[in-house]
Design a protein around this motif. Sequence first.
Motif, short mmCIF file in Angstrom:
data_model
loop_
_atom_site.label_atom_id
_atom_site.label_comp_id
_atom_site.label_asym_id
_atom_site.label_seq_id
_atom_site.Cartn_x
_atom_site.Cartn_y
_atom_site.Cartn_z
N CYS A 122 -2.52 10.38 -8.51
CA CYS A 122 -2.78 11.68 -9.11
C CYS A 122 -4.06 12.29 -8.56
O CYS A 122 -4.14 13.50 -8.32
CB CYS A 122 -2.87 11.55 -10.63
N CYS A 174 1.85 13.59 -13.06
CA CYS A 174 0.40 13.71 -12.95
C CYS A 174 -0.06 15.04 -13.55
O CYS A 174 0.61 16.07 -13.42
CB CYS A 174 -0.03 13.66 -11.48
N SER A 175 -1.22 15.01 -14.21
CA SER A 175 -1.80 16.24 -14.77
C SER A 175 -2.72 16.86 -13.74
O SER A 175 -3.94 16.70 -13.78
CB SER A 175 -2.57 15.92 -16.06
#
Length: 381
Positions: free
Chosen positions: A166, A195-196
């Motif tokens: 990420c 994923c952020s």
Amino acid sequence: MAAQNSGDARNAFLLGGSPSLEEVYNPVTGHALLIPGVPQLLPTPSADAVRIGIIDSGVLADHPQLRNLVVAMKSFAGTDPADNIGHGTLVALQTLRLHADPEIQGLLGEKFEYPALISARVTDQYGVPSVDAVIQAIDWVVEQGAKLVNLSLGFRGDTKEFENLCEAITQHSDTMFFAAAGNFGPEVKVYPAACSAPNLMSVGELRGGKVTASSGKGDIYAPTDDPLYQPWQYYLDLGNRASRAGDFVTARKQYALSLAQHKNTGALFQMALLDIQSEDFNTAVINLQQALELDPGATLVRSHLGAVRFMQERFDQAEILLSEALRQDPQDQQAAFNLGLTYLNLDRIDQALYTFQKLQQKNHEYPRLKEIIAETKRRLG
């Protein structure tokens, strides 16, 4: 960036199905699946072209629609950078689909060109990706100038296992990443789609305009049922496009190429329409008869063959063909009108009037029908 384990290979996937490598492209035979609307043997992109990273199983850069577009290739899995299973080549082709849209091309005008593709292979010989390879590939495609990156792959596991993955995406804030949301339902997290990262879009799956039950949760959803064309279908599509544009010389050439690949009803029928337009009725008959041999249930073909026989004044044959077409499709108004005209020429006035009146019940505004009915009644006295 710290190294990261690839994790359990059972939880590492290329996402979305794909045909076999030989179906996508066979360099020996030259057979290739093709994206409709995309030319073959495109020119090498300019320095100003958008660069798109394909992180996948590699790409067969010699595919006729990808040749010259793949400007860089590298493997991060200790393998040959070329695709060995077909998935990455298919993904690369799908990236061209949007660029084939005439509206997109029209908006960009003279500035339009197909993108430069950067291929990073991250899979072993069996098509299994590793997290370490993907992280390295992300850094490399960005170094090569990619502003858009496609990741049609995923990993399942705990969030902590994928922190480095990420982070690799997040740190390249000037590049937009698109990652497949997975095929395990909306409750299952698949990385890197989960994923952020502000520069990451998770892409779910649409089929028939609806989100599939197996799709992961997406920020956006994209159709996966768009067709890839066999070569004969590709040339038929090009012929139809040229015909709609009024370029009948090019259309005929494309239909001939389609038939050279595979004798098919569509190209034979379209060739016959061009023959009719040029009043070459004998050739039209040959093409229509061949089309009917391939598909006896093709009502439109039978109806047109009947119309051509009428124009050749072979009214007995026209009657048989047009009557059969109407039995197959009682809603074929053109066949009904032509059958009525055929009865008139056979001096079967009662049948002609009956046929015209039945057509009038379905369509009061059919061209010339009122005048023809009036004339038919006069002939009956």
